[in-house]
Design an enzyme around this catalytic site. Structure first.
Site, PDB file in Angstrom:
ATOM      1  N   LYS A 161      62.616  12.528 -35.924  1.00 28.90           N
ATOM      2  CA  LYS A 161      62.849  13.261 -34.685  1.00 28.90           C
ATOM      3  C   LYS A 161      61.522  13.805 -34.121  1.00 28.90           C
ATOM      4  CE  LYS A 161      66.964  12.133 -36.000  1.00 28.90           C
ATOM      5  NZ  LYS A 161      67.824  12.989 -36.801  1.00 28.90           N
ATOM      6  N   TYR A 202      74.482  18.316 -40.292  1.00 30.46           N
ATOM      7  CA  TYR A 202      74.209  16.937 -39.900  1.00 30.46           C
ATOM      8  C   TYR A 202      75.202  16.020 -40.623  1.00 30.46           C
ATOM      9  CZ  TYR A 202      71.916  12.497 -39.367  1.00 30.46           C
ATOM     10  OH  TYR A 202      71.660  11.191 -39.071  1.00 30.46           O
ATOM     11  N   ASP A 224      67.239  22.741 -43.461  1.00 32.67           N
ATOM     12  CA  ASP A 224      66.940  21.605 -42.584  1.00 32.67           C
ATOM     13  C   ASP A 224      66.445  22.182 -41.263  1.00 32.67           C
ATOM     14  OD1 ASP A 224      67.053  19.538 -40.713  1.00 32.67           O
ATOM     15  OD2 ASP A 224      68.855  18.626 -41.586  1.00 32.67           O
ATOM     16  N   ARG A 246      55.320   2.251 -54.939  1.00 32.64           N
ATOM     17  CA  ARG A 246      56.480   3.141 -55.084  1.00 32.64           C
ATOM     18  C   ARG A 246      56.246   4.213 -56.150  1.00 32.64           C
ATOM     19  NH1 ARG A 246      60.001   1.722 -58.488  1.00 32.64           N
ATOM     20  NH2 ARG A 246      60.020  -0.503 -58.020  1.00 32.64           N
TER      21      ARG A 246
HETATM   22  C1  PLP Z   1      68.578  12.861 -38.039  1.00 29.41           C
HETATM   23  C2  PLP Z   1      68.826  14.056 -38.869  1.00 29.41           C
HETATM   24  C3  PLP Z   1      68.917  13.962 -40.271  1.00 29.41           C
HETATM   25  C4  PLP Z   1      68.823  12.648 -41.010  1.00 29.41           C
HETATM   26  O1  PLP Z   1      67.584  12.058 -40.834  1.00 29.41           O
HETATM   27  P1  PLP Z   1      67.348  10.458 -40.822  1.00 29.41           P
HETATM   28  O2  PLP Z   1      65.903  10.381 -40.635  1.00 29.41           O
HETATM   29  O3  PLP Z   1      68.156   9.911 -39.675  1.00 29.41           O
HETATM   30  O4  PLP Z   1      67.821   9.931 -42.132  1.00 29.41           O
HETATM   31  C5  PLP Z   1      69.124  15.129 -41.000  1.00 29.41           C
HETATM   32  N1  PLP Z   1      69.243  16.327 -40.375  1.00 29.41           N
HETATM   33  C6  PLP Z   1      69.176  16.447 -39.034  1.00 29.41           C
HETATM   34  C7  PLP Z   1      69.323  17.793 -38.422  1.00 29.41           C
HETATM   35  C8  PLP Z   1      68.970  15.324 -38.232  1.00 29.41           C
HETATM   36  O5  PLP Z   1      68.926  15.461 -36.906  1.00 29.41           O
END
Ligand code: PLP
Length: 369
Positions: A192, A96, A167, A44
């Protein structure tokens, strides 16, 4: 060698170097290391080659230095955590859900003030910047799939002395590199498209600012959102095929958006690749592709839209996005989306890499031809 294109970076970055090195970075499955080399190493705190290889690849792809976290939301929390108590954050009204929940919770605790705004409305964002510490942007709004004018917003924020984090989960580095547009930080939920197989949860921050990078590493060490070695291995393995996966998924989405728009059981399609979409001009100007997310409204009631979801066979009724397999869900089933006024029959469709005619056949039978 000349600077590589993204498709080549995806395949080649983050590989072990030196004579006799393995081609791929193996997952180093240990929490601690022997002391006898004089070092005091714990996973960590000091990281490992497993996370380092993934960070090298993701950093090269977005043009900065990467820090990988145990989830996308862990990465968001690290950015918010850099702000002094009392800071003002300007964020999308349709950000999100986890990002909004995190900011609202921090606001409730008296740590920051959240100003939410429609980020596709450039003037509205600029009006909120005064006195802010951070502008949080998303390259595509969720689930209405609007496209903000990133370069204009980033420039306006910097002129007002506001840091900008973007993001870019929905677009990936293949469609836009926010750091090239001047953003201070780019974030991806690697869960994703980056990892791409719906088999792990992970997030990443990339920056060109050495102090911010240091702060992100510290936030990970102290916050404890350190990614597992096996997840890093899988994410890097998934990343190697991002360009071909995304190309196919985008091609499928473009074709399905066209066909859905002409279907009598569909009242509206939101996809910036359609020439009559309100964000078509902006997406064409700013992005290298229109993405693989489609939102469409089923003619009828929420129950009709739910029936479409449960009648699908190849397309899975589930939340999340960005995997090789197509997923769909009725977004207004989520309280946050309903309170935003997301239409009751809107389905958010993450288009995968299956054969387009099989996807269309599944949609047709579920929509009732
Ligand atoms: C899924 C998602 C997140 C969060 O990510 P996790 O890996 O689920 O914690 C943040 N922003 C967007 C646009 C997302 O689709």
């Amino acid at each position: 060698m000349a600077e590589l294109r993204p498709e080549s970076i995806i395949v080649s970055a983050g590989r072990p170097e030196g004579p006799g090195a393995p081609l791929s970075q193996p997952p180093v499955l240990t929490s601690t290391y022997r002391h006898d080399d004089g070092a005091n190493r714990y996973l960590r705190n000091e990281g490992s080659d497993s996370v380092g290889a993934l960070e090298a690849a993701l950093g090269a792809l977005d043009g900065g230095t990467a820090t990988v976290y145990a989830s996308g939301l862990g990465a968001v929390a690290a950015v918010i955590g850099t702000l002094p108590v009392g800071s003002v954050v300007v964020a999308p009204e349709a950000a999100y859900a986890g990002t909004v929940a995190l900011c609202l919770n921090a606001q409730k605790l008296g740590r920051l003030t959240l100003r939410q705004v429609d980020i596709t409305d450039t003037d509205a964002v600029i009006a909120e910047l005064d006195g802010a510490a951070l502008l949080w942007l998303e390259t595509t709004t969720n689930p209405l799939l609007g496209i903000p004018d990133l370069p204009v917003l980033i420039e306006a924020a910097h002129a007002a002395g506001v840091r900008v984090a973007v993001d870019a989960t929905f677009t990936t580095a293949l469609n836009v590199r926010p750091l090239d547009l001047g953003a201070d930080v780019v974030m991806h939920s690697a869960t994703k498209y980056v990892a791409g197989h719906s088999d792990l949860v992970q997030g990443v921050l990339i920056t060109r600012d050495a102090e911010l990078h240091e702060a992100f590493v510290t936030a990970r060490r102290l916050g404890g959102a350190f990614p597992g070695a096996m997840d890093c291995f899988l994410a890097l393995r998934g990343l190697r095929t991002l360009a071909v996966r995304f190309e196919r998924a985008q091609a499928n989405a473009a074709e399905l958006a066209r066909r859905l728009a002409a279907h009598p059981a569909v009242s509206r399609v939101r996809y910036s690749g359609l020439p009559d979409d309100p964000f078509h001009e902006r997406a064409t100007r700013l992005l290298a592709g229109y993405g693989a997310m489609i939102s469409f409204e089923v003619a009828g009631t929420a129950a009709d839209a739910e029936r479409v979801c449960s009648s699908l066979c190849l397309i899975t009724h589930a939340t999340s996005l960005g995997g090789v397999e197509s997923l769909i869900e009725r977004r207004a089933m989520h309280e946050g989306d309903r309170s935003l006024g997301v239409p009751e029959t809107l389905l958010r469709f993450s288009v995968g890499i299956e054969h387009v005619d099989d996807l269309w056949g599944d949609l047709q039978q579920a929509l009732g031809n």
